[in-house]
Every structure is written in C-alpha cells, then in structure tokens.
Design a protein around this motif. Structure first.
Motif: not given
Lengths: 90, 190
Positions: B15-16, B19, B22, B25, B27-28, B31, B34-35, B65-66, B69-70, B73
């Motif tokens: 599932i993750t 996610l 698909v 976003n 950022l979604t 994350v 990460t999960v 993950g970090v 995200i960096v 941005f």
C-alpha cells in the motif's frame, strides 16, 4: 501467551491504516510528517512484540530504543528544515 | 516470521509503495517512502535480520526522507507532468515480462530457514568450492567471536569494511558541506 502477542501485533499492524490515511489525505506537510511519526511509534511497539515472539526481549528492547531515537531525529530534522524554509516560500 | 504478520505486513508495504508512486504531491511521495522504509525495516526485524532492518531504518527512514524533502524545497519545478503515451503497450509488456522473470527466478531460491541450502554445502552445484561452508566451519576457530556475520564483516573482509567507512564519511562530509547555511556568501553576492 505467544499467540496473544502475535494477535496484538496483527491488530497494531491493521491500526497503521489510520495514520496512513492521514499521510495520504493530510492537507499540509505537517500532517503528513506527524502521520509518519505515529507510524514509527507503532513500529516500536511491534518490534517489542516481535521480541516477545522470538523470546529474546532484552535484545529487542535495545533495538527499540535505537529506533525511537531514529524516529525522533527523523521527524525533528524534517520539522527543522520545514521551519527554516517557511519564511522563504510564503 | 509469524504467519499472521507475514500476511498483513507485506500488504501494508505494498500500500505504501503504491501511495509513493501515485501521489501527485512530491512531499506526500517522500513521506510515503519514509513510511515504506519503516515497515520494510519491521519486516526485516520480524525475520530475525536485525542488523539489516537497522540499516534500512537509518538509511531509508532517516536520511533519505530528510534528503528528499530538502531536495524538493531547494529545487524548482519547471516542467509539467506529461506522460509519454507512445509504445504504451510495449512498455507494459516489457515490465510484465521482467516481473515474470523475477518470479520465475525466485522459485529456485531455498526456503527461508532451510538449514542445508545449496550455497552452504562444501561443494556447489557446479562443482566448485563454496566459501560459505568454510566460514561456517572455521569462523569461530579463526576469530574466537561467537557471531559469524561479525567475523565475516570485520575480520575476513576487514579492509572492505574500512573502505565502506571511508565512503560513508566522505558522503556525510559532502552532505554537511552542501546543506549548511550559506548566509555570509549570499550577503556578499548581493
């Protein structure tokens, strides 16, 4: 007692769906990071229960502490970075 | 692994992963990855490979993950999402064929927990000498350390591990240099 821990771990695995929903839907990035953090917390409890199933709880407790530190640092690093970027983007 | 967890945990991992693919976003997707890494580490731990699970948690859930995200941005998005619809069926066929090949290969793997798989026998299937049986028989005699994996990583392959440490140190230094605050330089450029 063994099967009790295993059923609890399966129920906890199914409960992961709730923060996973927040990770997917969550309107802001903060909701998503919090959802990931709470999934990490559930992972900690699951590792403890797996330690009971393996009958080596003392070793798995050390691993759980290290996981907790990692989870905390990960969420903290993301939050710190998002905080530093907030002023520049908006 | 317990059979009940063996059914539920891969379901959530799938599932993750879905996610992360698909999600529109970015950022979604970060994350969700990460999960995914956290659940994957949990699967490794529940199979008894604690060190592998720990590496997955540090690298996959923590650092990657970090960094993703960096990067999201720090970079700007200049292109639009536009999928190339040419050769659509050909691409699907290639992916399906590759998946079928992997599944076919996985059927020849030994069952998990098998005490006598082909790669641990003294002589391999093609007649050459196996290294694994030497490690199993002589690891304790050579190094006097109860954990065989530790002996292989830190004793037999000690220089290899030293090289890995140097690579990881270089990677950490580069990340530190790239991500530090560049306030003074920016002031000078203005």
């Amino acid at each position: 007692m063994q099967s009790f821990f295993i059923y609890i771990s399966v129920i906890l695995t199914i409960i992961i769906l709730i923060p996973l929903y927040r990770v997917y839907i969550g309107p802001s990035i903060y909701d998503r990071v919090l959802g990931a953090g709470s999934i990490g917390t559930k992972t900690l409890v699951l590792i403890c229960l797996i330690g009971f199933a393996f009958d080596r709880f003392d070793m798995f407790l050390d691993i759980t502490i290290a996981y907790a530190v990692l989870n905390f640092i990960g969420v903290l690093a993301m939050a710190k970075y998002l905080n530093s970027m907030r002023g520049k983007n908006e | 692994m317990q059979p009940e967890l063996e059914i539920t945990l891969p379901f959530f991992i799938l599932i993750t992963a879905w996610l992360a693919i698909v999600a529109k976003n970015l950022l979604t997707a970060a994350v969700a990855l990460t999960v995914f890494s956290f659940l994957m580490a949990l699967a490794f731990v529940s199979m008894g490979a604690v060190d592998v699970g720990f590496t997955e948690a540090v690298v996959g859930a923590g650092v990657t993950g970090v960094f993703i995200i960096v990067v999201i941005f720090k970079t700007a998005r200049r292109t639009q999402d536009r999928s190339d619809m040419r050769f659509k069926y050909l691409k699907g066929l290639a992916i399906a064929a590759f998946g079928a090949l992997l599944i076919y290969g996985s059927t020849a793997l030994p069952i998990r927990g098998d005490a006598d798989p082909p790669m641990n026998r003294p002589i391999s299937l093609i007649g050459s000498v196996n290294a694994a049986s030497y490690y199993i028989q002589n690891a304790y005699k050579d190094a006097e350390t109860p954990n065989m994996v530790t002996v292989i990583l830190a004793d037999y392959r000690g220089y290899d591990t030293l090289g890995e440490v140097i690579v990881i140190l270089a990677a950490g230094l580069i990340c530190f240099l790239l991500l530090r605050k560049q306030g003074r330089q920016r002031e000078i450029q203005r």
